[in-house]
Design a protein around this motif. Structure first.
Motif, PDB file in Angstrom:
ATOM      1  N   GLN A   1       7.289 -44.819  75.222  1.00 37.08           N
ATOM      2  CA  GLN A   1       8.024 -43.693  75.075  1.00 37.08           C
ATOM      3  C   GLN A   1       8.329 -43.397  73.842  1.00 37.08           C
ATOM      4  OE1 GLN A   1       8.797 -43.455  78.892  1.00 37.08           O
ATOM      5  NE2 GLN A   1      10.132 -42.495  77.485  1.00 37.08           N
ATOM      6  N   LYS A   2       8.528 -42.180  73.604  1.00 34.55           N
ATOM      7  CA  LYS A   2       8.586 -41.379  72.464  1.00 34.55           C
ATOM      8  C   LYS A   2       9.604 -42.023  71.544  1.00 34.55           C
ATOM      9  CE  LYS A   2      10.097 -36.924  70.164  1.00 34.55           C
ATOM     10  NZ  LYS A   2      10.563 -35.525  70.479  1.00 34.55           N
ATOM     11  N   GLY A   3       9.208 -42.383  70.257  1.00 38.93           N
ATOM     12  CA  GLY A   3       9.955 -43.136  69.097  1.00 38.93           C
ATOM     13  C   GLY A   3       9.688 -44.623  69.498  1.00 38.93           C
ATOM     14  N   GLY A   4       9.053 -45.268  70.065  1.00 39.51           N
ATOM     15  CA  GLY A   4       8.662 -46.572  70.332  1.00 39.51           C
ATOM     16  C   GLY A   4       7.673 -46.859  69.369  1.00 39.51           C
ATOM     17  N   ILE A   5       7.437 -48.025  69.388  1.00 40.36           N
ATOM     18  CA  ILE A   5       6.111 -48.589  68.518  1.00 40.36           C
ATOM     19  C   ILE A   5       4.734 -49.025  69.464  1.00 40.36           C
ATOM     20  CG2 ILE A   5       5.269 -50.607  67.082  1.00 40.36           C
ATOM     21  CD1 ILE A   5       8.268 -51.069  66.225  1.00 40.36           C
ATOM     22  N   SER A   6       4.056 -48.599  69.008  1.00 44.00           N
ATOM     23  CA  SER A   6       2.445 -48.682  69.584  1.00 44.00           C
ATOM     24  C   SER A   6       1.981 -49.928  68.807  1.00 44.00           C
ATOM     25  CB  SER A   6       1.724 -47.553  70.028  1.00 44.00           C
ATOM     26  OG  SER A   6       2.375 -46.376  70.532  1.00 44.00           O
ATOM     27  N   ILE A   7       1.168 -50.800  69.613  1.00 39.34           N
ATOM     28  CA  ILE A   7       0.546 -51.792  68.887  1.00 39.34           C
ATOM     29  C   ILE A   7      -0.935 -52.094  69.483  1.00 39.34           C
ATOM     30  CG2 ILE A   7       0.497 -54.316  68.083  1.00 39.34           C
ATOM     31  CD1 ILE A   7       3.534 -54.162  68.014  1.00 39.34           C
ATOM     32  N   ILE A   8      -2.112 -52.029  68.733  1.00 36.47           N
ATOM     33  CA  ILE A   8      -3.179 -52.132  69.193  1.00 36.47           C
ATOM     34  C   ILE A   8      -4.045 -53.218  68.364  1.00 36.47           C
ATOM     35  CG2 ILE A   8      -5.423 -51.071  69.962  1.00 36.47           C
ATOM     36  CD1 ILE A   8      -3.854 -48.765  69.768  1.00 36.47           C
ATOM     37  N   ASN A   9      -4.572 -54.248  69.247  1.00 31.86           N
ATOM     38  CA  ASN A   9      -5.163 -55.305  68.480  1.00 31.86           C
ATOM     39  C   ASN A   9      -6.895 -55.235  68.708  1.00 31.86           C
ATOM     40  OD1 ASN A   9      -2.588 -56.706  67.940  1.00 31.86           O
ATOM     41  ND2 ASN A   9      -2.469 -56.687  70.325  1.00 31.86           N
ATOM     42  N   CYS A  10      -7.297 -56.016  67.539  1.00 34.23           N
ATOM     43  CA  CYS A  10      -8.891 -55.973  67.569  1.00 34.23           C
ATOM     44  C   CYS A  10      -9.182 -57.453  67.040  1.00 34.23           C
ATOM     45  CB  CYS A  10      -9.381 -54.902  66.580  1.00 34.23           C
ATOM     46  SG  CYS A  10     -11.037 -54.659  66.681  1.00 34.23           S
ATOM     47  N   ALA A  11     -10.135 -58.070  67.730  1.00 33.65           N
ATOM     48  CA  ALA A  11     -10.451 -59.486  67.191  1.00 33.65           C
ATOM     49  C   ALA A  11     -11.830 -59.405  67.208  1.00 33.65           C
ATOM     50  CB  ALA A  11     -10.208 -60.430  68.388  1.00 33.65           C
ATOM     51  N   TYR A  12     -12.429 -59.939  66.222  1.00 35.49           N
ATOM     52  CA  TYR A  12     -13.913 -59.911  65.962  1.00 35.49           C
ATOM     53  C   TYR A  12     -14.183 -61.252  65.409  1.00 35.49           C
ATOM     54  CZ  TYR A  12     -12.340 -60.247  61.025  1.00 35.49           C
ATOM     55  OH  TYR A  12     -11.637 -60.741  59.599  1.00 35.49           O
ATOM     56  N   GLU A  13     -15.739 -61.163  65.674  1.00 39.35           N
ATOM     57  CA  GLU A  13     -16.455 -62.618  65.362  1.00 39.35           C
ATOM     58  C   GLU A  13     -17.001 -62.807  64.025  1.00 39.35           C
ATOM     59  OE1 GLU A  13     -17.271 -63.062  70.117  1.00 39.35           O
ATOM     60  OE2 GLU A  13     -18.919 -62.989  68.651  1.00 39.35           O
ATOM     61  N   ASN A  14     -17.660 -61.317  63.560  1.00 31.75           N
ATOM     62  CA  ASN A  14     -18.600 -61.648  62.244  1.00 31.75           C
ATOM     63  C   ASN A  14     -17.642 -61.677  61.015  1.00 31.75           C
ATOM     64  OD1 ASN A  14     -20.526 -61.232  60.397  1.00 31.75           O
ATOM     65  ND2 ASN A  14     -21.425 -59.650  61.700  1.00 31.75           N
ATOM     66  N   THR A  15     -17.682 -63.004  60.297  1.00 31.85           N
ATOM     67  CA  THR A  15     -17.135 -63.198  59.077  1.00 31.85           C
ATOM     68  C   THR A  15     -17.636 -62.202  57.975  1.00 31.85           C
ATOM     69  OG1 THR A  15     -18.556 -64.856  58.755  1.00 31.85           O
ATOM     70  CG2 THR A  15     -16.266 -65.240  59.851  1.00 31.85           C
ATOM     71  N   ALA A  16     -18.773 -61.607  58.220  1.00 38.90           N
ATOM     72  CA  ALA A  16     -19.430 -60.673  57.216  1.00 38.90           C
ATOM     73  C   ALA A  16     -18.744 -59.404  57.218  1.00 38.90           C
ATOM     74  CB  ALA A  16     -20.737 -60.642  57.253  1.00 38.90           C
ATOM     75  N   PHE A  17     -17.704 -59.047  58.087  1.00 35.00           N
ATOM     76  CA  PHE A  17     -17.214 -57.727  58.082  1.00 35.00           C
ATOM     77  C   PHE A  17     -16.511 -57.577  56.817  1.00 35.00           C
ATOM     78  CE2 PHE A  17     -19.059 -56.638  61.667  1.00 35.00           C
ATOM     79  CZ  PHE A  17     -18.711 -56.885  62.985  1.00 35.00           C
ATOM     80  N   ASP A  18     -16.360 -56.381  56.273  1.00 36.69           N
ATOM     81  CA  ASP A  18     -15.387 -56.478  55.175  1.00 36.69           C
ATOM     82  C   ASP A  18     -14.738 -55.111  54.997  1.00 36.69           C
ATOM     83  OD1 ASP A  18     -18.135 -56.095  52.422  1.00 36.69           O
ATOM     84  OD2 ASP A  18     -17.559 -54.867  54.400  1.00 36.69           O
ATOM     85  N   TYR A  19     -14.831 -54.205  56.173  1.00 39.63           N
ATOM     86  CA  TYR A  19     -13.974 -52.999  56.130  1.00 39.63           C
ATOM     87  C   TYR A  19     -13.630 -52.972  57.559  1.00 39.63           C
ATOM     88  CZ  TYR A  19     -13.840 -47.870  56.147  1.00 39.63           C
ATOM     89  OH  TYR A  19     -13.202 -46.494  56.171  1.00 39.63           O
ATOM     90  N   PHE A  20     -12.383 -52.581  57.592  1.00 43.07           N
ATOM     91  CA  PHE A  20     -11.617 -52.588  58.924  1.00 43.07           C
ATOM     92  C   PHE A  20     -11.059 -51.375  59.232  1.00 43.07           C
ATOM     93  CE2 PHE A  20     -12.667 -57.112  59.605  1.00 43.07           C
ATOM     94  CZ  PHE A  20     -12.685 -57.484  58.455  1.00 43.07           C
ATOM     95  N   PRO A  21     -11.573 -50.566  60.040  1.00 43.30           N
ATOM     96  CA  PRO A  21     -11.055 -49.177  60.268  1.00 43.30           C
ATOM     97  C   PRO A  21     -10.422 -49.006  61.697  1.00 43.30           C
ATOM     98  CG  PRO A  21     -13.618 -48.949  60.346  1.00 43.30           C
ATOM     99  CD  PRO A  21     -13.101 -50.288  60.140  1.00 43.30           C
ATOM    100  N   TRP A  22      -9.724 -48.118  61.938  1.00 44.53           N
ATOM    101  CA  TRP A  22      -9.292 -47.519  63.141  1.00 44.53           C
ATOM    102  C   TRP A  22      -9.528 -46.191  63.204  1.00 44.53           C
ATOM    103  CZ3 TRP A  22      -7.610 -50.559  67.154  1.00 44.53           C
ATOM    104  CH2 TRP A  22      -7.185 -51.826  67.141  1.00 44.53           C
ATOM    105  N   TYR A  23     -10.169 -45.759  64.282  1.00 43.04           N
ATOM    106  CA  TYR A  23     -10.541 -44.393  64.477  1.00 43.04           C
ATOM    107  C   TYR A  23      -9.538 -43.657  65.652  1.00 43.04           C
ATOM    108  CZ  TYR A  23     -14.746 -44.490  61.612  1.00 43.04           C
ATOM    109  OH  TYR A  23     -15.693 -44.375  60.529  1.00 43.04           O
ATOM    110  N   GLN A  24      -9.334 -42.413  65.674  1.00 40.61           N
ATOM    111  CA  GLN A  24      -8.609 -41.861  66.795  1.00 40.61           C
ATOM    112  C   GLN A  24      -9.428 -40.797  67.329  1.00 40.61           C
ATOM    113  OE1 GLN A  24      -5.614 -38.943  64.968  1.00 40.61           O
ATOM    114  NE2 GLN A  24      -3.995 -40.061  66.097  1.00 40.61           N
ATOM    115  N   GLN A  25      -9.330 -40.738  68.637  1.00 40.41           N
ATOM    116  CA  GLN A  25     -10.103 -39.578  69.379  1.00 40.41           C
ATOM    117  C   GLN A  25      -9.045 -39.002  70.245  1.00 40.41           C
ATOM    118  OE1 GLN A  25     -13.247 -41.000  71.861  1.00 40.41           O
ATOM    119  NE2 GLN A  25     -14.559 -38.983  71.636  1.00 40.41           N
ATOM    120  N   PHE A  26      -9.101 -37.686  70.086  1.00 35.41           N
ATOM    121  CA  PHE A  26      -8.349 -36.710  71.171  1.00 35.41           C
ATOM    122  C   PHE A  26      -9.518 -36.360  72.085  1.00 35.41           C
ATOM    123  CE2 PHE A  26      -4.591 -36.803  69.232  1.00 35.41           C
ATOM    124  CZ  PHE A  26      -4.383 -36.925  67.831  1.00 35.41           C
TER     125      PHE A  26
END
Lengths: 116, 113
Positions: free
Chosen positions: B14-39
């Protein structure tokens, strides 16, 4: 002024035909990509070129052939189109070779391919 | 090869509420964690990103929380607005990956007025 532009935006074609999608970026980036987005919105990398050199070539049928005439352009040619090729194809670019590589990709608006 | 798992697949808030999205990864070499938005009808665009040296980053109504030990990061959208309705992708990256982003499966967010 569009940073990453691709043409055409829409393609509708028959099975067995050949089609091309063109991409140009004016950001001065050294690396360009093709991504495929399927009907479930899953984004998968297909190819990547760094300064006109192919550096990523995922498991893609050899009916797909990318070409990079210069570092600002990356085209995708598809031969003998199949129904399963229907998807949205996104071109993207990034600046990989720099001291502070951010990892950010800049995407075009996509080219929706429909194979009938 | 499922290196990145994103959840939920879809979310209605609902408008005004909190949206939470989660991401789990396996590769411990990752060092940059982005979120992209697509309309709809557009390409993905970087929304917010975090490096592993901090546990949280806030930009306006958007916050990334990062849990290195759990190999997870999440996107929180506070005071969600109908204009936030879009598909969100996590796409963790390692600095040696030459830009080869591996995207999560995507989360379609609908914010109801």
């Amino acid at each position: 002024d569009t940073a990453v532009s691709q043409t055409p935006k829409y393609l509708v074609t028959q099975m067995g035909n050949d089609k091309s999608i063109k991409c140009e970026q004016n950001l001065g980036h050294d690396t360009m990509y093709w991504y495929k987005q399927d009907s479930k919105k899953f984004l998968k990398i297909m190819f990547s070129y760094n300064n006109k050199e192919l550096i990523i070539n995922e498991t893609v049928p050899n009916r797909f052939s990318p070409k990079s005439p210069d570092k600002a352009h990356l085209n995708l040619h598809i031969n003998s189109l199949e129904l399963g090729d229907s998807a949205v194809y996104f071109c993207a670019s990034s600046q990989v070779n720099k001291a502070e590589y951010t990892g950010e990709l800049f995407f075009g608006e996509g080219s929706r391919l429909t194979v009938l | 090869q499922q290196q990145v798992k994103q959840s939920p697949q879809s979310l209605i808030v609902q408008k005004g509420g909190i949206s939470i999205i989660n991401c789990a990864y396996e590769n411990t070499a990752f060092d940059y964690f982005p979120w992209y938005q697509q309309f709809p009808g557009k390409g993905p665009a970087l929304l917010i990103a975090i490096r592993p040296d901090v546990s949280e980053k806030k930009e306006g109504r958007f916050t990334i929380s990062f849990n290195k030990s759990a190999k997870q990061f999440s996107l929180h959208i506070m005071d969600s607005q109908p204009g936030d309705s879009a598909t969100y992708f996590c796409a963790p990256l390692g600095s040696s990956n030459t830009g080869k982003l591996i995207f999560g499966q995507g989360t379609t967010l609908q914010v109801k007025p």
